[in-house]
Every structure is written in structure tokens, then in C-alpha cells.
Motif scaffolding. Structure first.
Motif, mmCIF file in Angstrom:
data_model
loop_
_atom_site.group_PDB
_atom_site.id
_atom_site.type_symbol
_atom_site.label_atom_id
_atom_site.label_comp_id
_atom_site.label_asym_id
_atom_site.label_seq_id
_atom_site.Cartn_x
_atom_site.Cartn_y
_atom_site.Cartn_z
ATOM 1 N N LEU A 27 0.799 -1.219 0.000
ATOM 2 C CA LEU A 27 0.000 0.000 0.000
ATOM 3 C C LEU A 27 0.837 1.278 0.000
ATOM 4 C CD1 LEU A 27 -2.904 -0.859 2.488
ATOM 5 C CD2 LEU A 27 -2.917 -0.952 -0.010
ATOM 6 N N SER A 28 2.019 1.230 0.589
ATOM 7 C CA SER A 28 2.780 2.464 0.795
ATOM 8 C C SER A 28 4.089 2.543 0.029
ATOM 9 C CB SER A 28 3.071 2.641 2.292
ATOM 10 O OG SER A 28 1.880 2.653 3.050
ATOM 11 N N LEU A 29 4.507 1.450 -0.599
ATOM 12 C CA LEU A 29 5.805 1.449 -1.285
ATOM 13 C C LEU A 29 5.686 0.996 -2.737
ATOM 14 C CD1 LEU A 29 8.030 -0.029 1.573
ATOM 15 C CD2 LEU A 29 7.846 2.366 0.877
ATOM 16 N N GLY A 30 4.608 1.335 -3.387
ATOM 17 C CA GLY A 30 4.501 1.076 -4.820
ATOM 18 C C GLY A 30 3.950 -0.276 -5.182
ATOM 19 N N HIS A 58 11.467 -1.830 -8.357
ATOM 20 C CA HIS A 58 10.933 -2.079 -7.016
ATOM 21 C C HIS A 58 10.921 -3.579 -6.714
ATOM 22 C CE1 HIS A 58 8.543 1.957 -6.548
ATOM 23 N NE2 HIS A 58 9.849 2.102 -6.506
ATOM 24 N N SER A 59 10.444 -4.370 -7.668
ATOM 25 C CA SER A 59 10.369 -5.819 -7.471
ATOM 26 C C SER A 59 11.758 -6.435 -7.331
ATOM 27 C CB SER A 59 9.627 -6.471 -8.638
ATOM 28 O OG SER A 59 8.288 -6.031 -8.698
ATOM 29 N N LEU A 60 12.692 -5.978 -8.149
ATOM 30 C CA LEU A 60 14.058 -6.498 -8.070
ATOM 31 C C LEU A 60 14.710 -6.130 -6.744
ATOM 32 C CD1 LEU A 60 15.381 -5.796 -11.688
ATOM 33 C CD2 LEU A 60 14.831 -8.020 -10.666
ATOM 34 N N THR A 61 14.410 -4.932 -6.251
ATOM 35 C CA THR A 61 14.944 -4.516 -4.950
ATOM 36 C C THR A 61 14.402 -5.413 -3.844
ATOM 37 O OG1 THR A 61 15.100 -2.214 -5.677
ATOM 38 C CG2 THR A 61 15.139 -2.608 -3.306
ATOM 39 N N ALA A 62 13.096 -5.706 -3.903
ATOM 40 C CA ALA A 62 12.482 -6.588 -2.906
ATOM 41 C C ALA A 62 13.084 -7.988 -2.967
ATOM 42 C CB ALA A 62 10.971 -6.642 -3.111
ATOM 43 N N LEU A 63 13.239 -8.518 -4.168
ATOM 44 C CA LEU A 63 13.828 -9.842 -4.328
ATOM 45 C C LEU A 63 15.264 -9.874 -3.821
ATOM 46 C CD1 LEU A 63 12.471 -10.861 -7.852
ATOM 47 C CD2 LEU A 63 12.034 -12.056 -5.700
ATOM 48 N N GLY A 64 16.030 -8.840 -4.167
ATOM 49 C CA GLY A 64 17.414 -8.765 -3.716
ATOM 50 C C GLY A 64 17.513 -8.696 -2.205
ATOM 51 N N LEU A 100 13.881 -3.511 11.228
ATOM 52 C CA LEU A 100 12.573 -2.853 11.248
ATOM 53 C C LEU A 100 12.625 -1.554 12.044
ATOM 54 C CD1 LEU A 100 10.112 -5.868 11.709
ATOM 55 C CD2 LEU A 100 10.824 -4.720 9.597
ATOM 56 N N LEU A 101 13.460 -1.515 13.072
ATOM 57 C CA LEU A 101 13.625 -0.288 13.848
ATOM 58 C C LEU A 101 14.252 0.810 12.996
ATOM 59 C CD1 LEU A 101 13.488 1.230 16.545
ATOM 60 C CD2 LEU A 101 15.719 0.244 17.122
ATOM 61 N N VAL A 102 15.259 0.456 12.195
ATOM 62 C CA VAL A 102 15.870 1.422 11.271
ATOM 63 C C VAL A 102 14.820 1.952 10.300
ATOM 64 C CG1 VAL A 102 17.537 1.693 9.380
ATOM 65 C CG2 VAL A 102 18.183 0.455 11.458
ATOM 66 N N PHE A 103 13.984 1.039 9.782
ATOM 67 C CA PHE A 103 12.900 1.457 8.891
ATOM 68 C C PHE A 103 11.970 2.435 9.597
ATOM 69 C CE2 PHE A 103 8.528 1.088 7.514
ATOM 70 C CZ PHE A 103 8.608 1.193 6.137
ATOM 71 N N PHE A 109 11.191 10.664 7.983
ATOM 72 C CA PHE A 109 11.665 11.663 7.033
ATOM 73 C C PHE A 109 10.730 11.734 5.829
ATOM 74 C CE2 PHE A 109 15.496 10.341 9.293
ATOM 75 C CZ PHE A 109 16.041 11.569 9.629
ATOM 76 N N SER A 110 10.811 12.837 5.114
ATOM 77 C CA SER A 110 9.986 13.007 3.913
ATOM 78 C C SER A 110 10.364 11.952 2.892
ATOM 79 C CB SER A 110 10.181 14.404 3.324
ATOM 80 O OG SER A 110 9.803 15.399 4.254
ATOM 81 N N PRO A 111 9.380 11.269 2.308
ATOM 82 C CA PRO A 111 9.687 10.198 1.351
ATOM 83 C C PRO A 111 10.345 10.723 0.087
ATOM 84 C CG PRO A 111 7.346 10.695 1.344
ATOM 85 C CD PRO A 111 7.941 11.470 2.486
ATOM 86 N N SER A 112 11.267 9.938 -0.440
ATOM 87 C CA SER A 112 11.933 10.258 -1.696
ATOM 88 C C SER A 112 12.143 8.961 -2.463
ATOM 89 C CB SER A 112 13.281 10.934 -1.444
ATOM 90 O OG SER A 112 14.179 10.040 -0.808
ATOM 91 N N LEU A 113 12.568 9.078 -3.713
ATOM 92 C CA LEU A 113 12.761 7.887 -4.537
ATOM 93 C C LEU A 113 13.801 6.960 -3.926
ATOM 94 C CD1 LEU A 113 12.173 6.324 -7.132
ATOM 95 C CD2 LEU A 113 13.956 7.671 -8.265
ATOM 96 N N HIS A 114 14.922 7.549 -3.473
ATOM 97 C CA HIS A 114 15.986 6.726 -2.905
ATOM 98 C C HIS A 114 15.541 6.068 -1.602
ATOM 99 C CE1 HIS A 114 18.293 9.450 -5.586
ATOM 100 N NE2 HIS A 114 18.994 8.346 -5.798
ATOM 101 N N LEU A 115 14.790 6.798 -0.791
ATOM 102 C CA LEU A 115 14.299 6.211 0.455
ATOM 103 C C LEU A 115 13.312 5.082 0.199
ATOM 104 C CD1 LEU A 115 13.728 9.051 3.098
ATOM 105 C CD2 LEU A 115 15.275 7.095 3.241
ATOM 106 N N THR A 116 12.517 5.222 -0.856
ATOM 107 C CA THR A 116 11.568 4.161 -1.188
ATOM 108 C C THR A 116 12.283 2.849 -1.465
ATOM 109 O OG1 THR A 116 9.949 5.718 -2.084
ATOM 110 C CG2 THR A 116 9.772 3.423 -2.797
ATOM 111 N N TYR A 117 13.358 2.914 -2.250
ATOM 112 C CA TYR A 117 14.133 1.709 -2.532
ATOM 113 C C TYR A 117 14.763 1.163 -1.259
ATOM 114 C CZ TYR A 117 13.687 2.349 -7.567
ATOM 115 O OH TYR A 117 13.187 2.454 -8.840
ATOM 116 N N LEU A 118 15.249 2.046 -0.407
ATOM 117 C CA LEU A 118 15.842 1.609 0.852
ATOM 118 C C LEU A 118 14.789 0.961 1.744
ATOM 119 C CD1 LEU A 118 18.210 1.432 2.815
ATOM 120 C CD2 LEU A 118 17.682 3.762 3.570
ATOM 121 N N PHE A 119 13.588 1.552 1.790
ATOM 122 C CA PHE A 119 12.509 0.988 2.594
ATOM 123 C C PHE A 119 12.149 -0.416 2.125
ATOM 124 C CE2 PHE A 119 10.616 5.388 3.824
ATOM 125 C CZ PHE A 119 11.646 5.554 4.733
#
Length: 237
Positions: A27-30, A58-64, A100-103, A109-119
Motif C-alpha cells: 500500500l505504501s511502497l509502490g 521495485h520488485s528487483l529490490t524486494a527480491l534482492g 525494522l527499527l531502522v525502517f 523523514f519526507s519520502p523520496s525515490l531513494h528512500l523508497t528503494y531503501l525501505f
């Protein structure tokens, strides 16, 4: 309750955690699954077929992230002691909680493209850790995140009960655990979905609290019981 009952309950509670994390990702990360990699691979194929570049990454990041989590947990728990509750499993769940605590901290912080991949990477790697740690326990074949096999096993059990009179009167604990794992994963997903409009990422604190409670419980309950059993077996103590 017996230690086996406590362990089964802990495993089922981890299914709630996976459901919450998966819905946060979707719901929140694409619209990406961060725990259910079967669904994520389907989304990857759909994205490639429809030339959706962002969804592909996004999918490749999740798989990785998931693969790294699984590999890390496999190194940690793979060749360790085969006890009722290996210490390595507790360590793996502790690392998951820290991720999960780091997340949770970064999500302020304000969401950004790079943060989305990190999340996405953080959530999926945490679920990879949880998957392998749960499988190490070897309870009813439940991994807490990969539920397709659990669903198939459950209905295989149900079919066997109806086809054979020998199984019809047998209370199959594994079948009950598999059914509950599916229900509680769905329950966790429902909680996250209800919380998402008002608390987009704040719901992640619930899995963090759950993991902390599990770590505290197993570190005291299982260790104290193990020491008690060892003392009972020692005739000089």
C-alpha cells in the motif's frame, strides 16, 4: 502450557508480523510485496510485460533484499545446534527487529525515490531473515511468509482426513497450525490495511514490539527451562 505450545504460538505471531510488513510494502511502497516473494515475482513479470520500469526496479529490490536476508540467516542458523529453540534463531529475530527499527526511524523523514528503494530493501531483507529463522524450527513446514506451500499442505491434510477413516478421528496439530498461520497472516494484513490511511508507516512499530516481546520471552523462558532440565539430570547438583 508446554514449551512446544509456546513455540507454536510464537511462530503463529510471526505470521501476523509478515502480514503487516507485506501490506506496508503493497500500500505504501509502490504495490510491492516485501514478504510474499511468490506474489512479488508475479508482479515483476507483469511489470516487465507492460514495460513498467519503476515497478521492475521495485520488485528487483524486494527480491534482492529478501535473498540477502535468507542468505544471512542461513549462514547464521544453518549449521548451528539442532535444539528446541536454537540461540541463532533468537539472534536472527533480533537482527530482524533492528532492521525494522531502522525502517521505523527513517520513515519519519519526507519520502523520496531513494528512500523508497531503501525501505523496500529493509522490509524484504527482514522478512528473508524471518523466513529462514522460522524454517529452522521445523514446525509443520511453516515459514511464516511463504504461504502457498502451507495452504497446499493444509488442504492435503483435510483431504486425507476425509478419504481415510484412520485419519478421520486423529487430531492433527500440524493441520491446525497451518490453518492458523494463514488466518493470522490475513489478520496482520487486515490490521495494516486499516491503519494505513491514518498511520502510513507507524504500524511497523507493532512488529517491532512483537519481536522484542518474543526475544525477551525465549531468552528467559526457554533458557531457564533448559537450565532446570540440565540441573535435574546432574546428580551432583
Amino acid at each position: 502450557m508446554t514449551n512446544s505450545t509456546y513455540r507454536n504460538i510464537i511462530l503463529l505471531v510471526l505470521c501476523v508480523t509478515a502480514g503487516i510488513v507485506d501490506v506496508i510494502g503493497y500500500l505504501s511502497l509502490g504495490h510491492i510485496f516485501t514478504a510474499n516473494m511468490t506474489g512479488n515475482i508475479v508482479l515483476l513479470g507483469l511489470a516487465i510485460g507492460n514495460s513498467l520500469e519503476t515497478t521492475v526496479f521495485h520488485s528487483l529490490t524486494a527480491l534482492g533484499g529478501f535473498i540477502i536476508g535468507v542468505v544471512g540467516a542461513a549462514i547464521l542458523v544453518g549449521n548451528k545446534e539442532k535444539t528446541f529453540w536454537p540461540k541463532a534463531v533468537t539472534i536472527a529475530l533480533g537482527i530482524e527487529g533492528l532492521i525494522l527499527l531502522v525502517f521505523a526511524l527513517l520513515s519519519s523523514f519526507s519520502p523520496s525515490l531513494h528512500l523508497t528503494y531503501l525501505f523496500i530493501f529493509l522490509l524484504s531483507s527482514a522478512m528473508g531473515l524471518q523466513t529462514t529463522a522460522a524454517r529452522k524450527l521445523g514446525v509443520a513446514g511453516i515459514s511464516t511468509t511463504v504461504l502457498t506451500g502451507t495452504l497446499a499442505n493444509f488442504f492435503e491434510d483435510v483431504t486425507a482426513r476425509f478419504r481415510s477413516s484412520r485419519y478421520r478421528k486423529t487430531f492433527n496439530t500440524d493441520a491446525i497450525l497451518r490453518a492458523l498461520s494463514l488466518v493470522l497472516y490475513c489478520f496482520g494484513a487486515a490490521i495494516a490495511a486499516l491503519a494505513e490511511p491514518a498511520y502510513k508507516f507507524e504500524i511497523i512499530w507493532l512488529p517491532i514490539v512483537i519481536l522484542l516481546a518474543i526475544i525477551i520471552f525465549v531468552s528467559t523462558k526457554f533458557r531457564s527451562d533448559s537450565e532446570k532440565n540440565n540441573n535435574d539430570k546432574d546428580p551432583f547438583r
